[in-house]
Design an enzyme around this catalytic site. Sequence first.
Site, PDB file in Angstrom:
ATOM      1  N   CYS A  80      -7.473   8.396   0.702  1.00 17.83           N
ATOM      2  CA  CYS A  80      -7.783   7.098   0.122  1.00 17.83           C
ATOM      3  C   CYS A  80      -8.793   6.303   0.957  1.00 17.83           C
ATOM      4  O   CYS A  80      -9.448   5.397   0.443  1.00 17.83           O
ATOM      5  CB  CYS A  80      -6.503   6.284  -0.050  1.00 17.83           C
ATOM      6  N   HIS A  98      -7.881  -0.774  -1.155  1.00 19.96           N
ATOM      7  CA  HIS A  98      -7.461   0.429  -1.867  1.00 19.96           C
ATOM      8  C   HIS A  98      -6.298   0.071  -2.783  1.00 19.96           C
ATOM      9  O   HIS A  98      -5.389  -0.665  -2.401  1.00 19.96           O
ATOM     10  CB  HIS A  98      -7.033   1.510  -0.876  1.00 19.96           C
ATOM     11  N   ASN A 143      -3.553   4.614  -8.878  1.00 18.58           N
ATOM     12  CA  ASN A 143      -4.097   4.969  -7.571  1.00 18.58           C
ATOM     13  C   ASN A 143      -5.061   6.142  -7.757  1.00 18.58           C
ATOM     14  O   ASN A 143      -4.646   7.252  -8.065  1.00 18.58           O
ATOM     15  CB  ASN A 143      -2.947   5.345  -6.635  1.00 18.58           C
TER      16      ASN A 143
END
Length: 330
Positions: free
Chosen positions: A116, A257, A287
């Site tokens: 990420c 994020h 996500n």
Amino acid sequence: MNGYLAISIRGTGRALPSRVLTNADFEKMVDTSDEWIRTRTGILERRIVSDGQSTLTLAVDAARDALADAGMAATDLDLIICATITPEYPFPATACFMQEQLGVPDIPAYDISAACSGFVYALISAAHFIHHGTYRNVLVVGAECMSRFTDYTDRGTCILFGDGAGAAVIGPAEREDQGMYYCHMGADGKGAATILCPGGGARTPASRETVDQRLHSLKMNGREVYKFAVTKMQQVIHDAMVAQGLAADDIAMIIPHQSNLRIIESAREKLGLPAEKVFVNIDRYGNMSGASVPVALDEVRKSGVVGAGQWVLLVAFGAGLTWASALIRT
């Protein structure tokens, strides 16, 4: 690193599959509910690739969008960096396939695997190359097909992830005040096993047993990851602002994020940041790992909420365990 890097974001782009997977869809797949997913994660829906789409197709589409936004041709590029943990193939780099499809012969192209945090890692790398004159125009892409590595029988993880790609064309600063003023990257390998895909690598090569045991899908210790992320997000935002002596009023937008809405809200509240200064799109996309930050960056830029000379802070954390931040004056 608290040091000025003379760069500018020339253009941004994104690519998102048209197929939508809603919480209601998951109610039919695993033992969960729309209410549980919303309250625990903030996610309402996520985008999932269809047949014929992949990390590469999304990456190329996002790259073309960013080049168009920058008013540049692919042949103007000097370097391609692709941040992904869901590459087109184990090797070679997805960036090399991007180079071929974009029609840019001979320039260097490589992947970064920082989960990420990958896009911010790649962006910082590009900024250093440009500031020191090694390259002039760098394409940075974060692209993921998380659905291809998701176990849709694991109700704890399958609800979290979506597919997408975001891209940015980075070049030299065009004004004296423009640039990256602070950046930081970190990792703690002691937590590497908390999020991983155990099958298919050199330690556990593909076999009938690894497929039967679903080892080619993401495995995550959700409790430990949550504890890490809550603490790290607050720390990384705080450190970046302190490094430049900035207060909440000075920041135009923080782009974190998109891992979990509770994590984002916890950091925002503890740091005293107003909701309108912390960008959120996890409700629409879930996500997307390394694609989350660049997709959000493109949405922020094209919405017009951030103007020239304003401060934007990119923040990411993920598997590895990794984290990164970049404070940019637009």
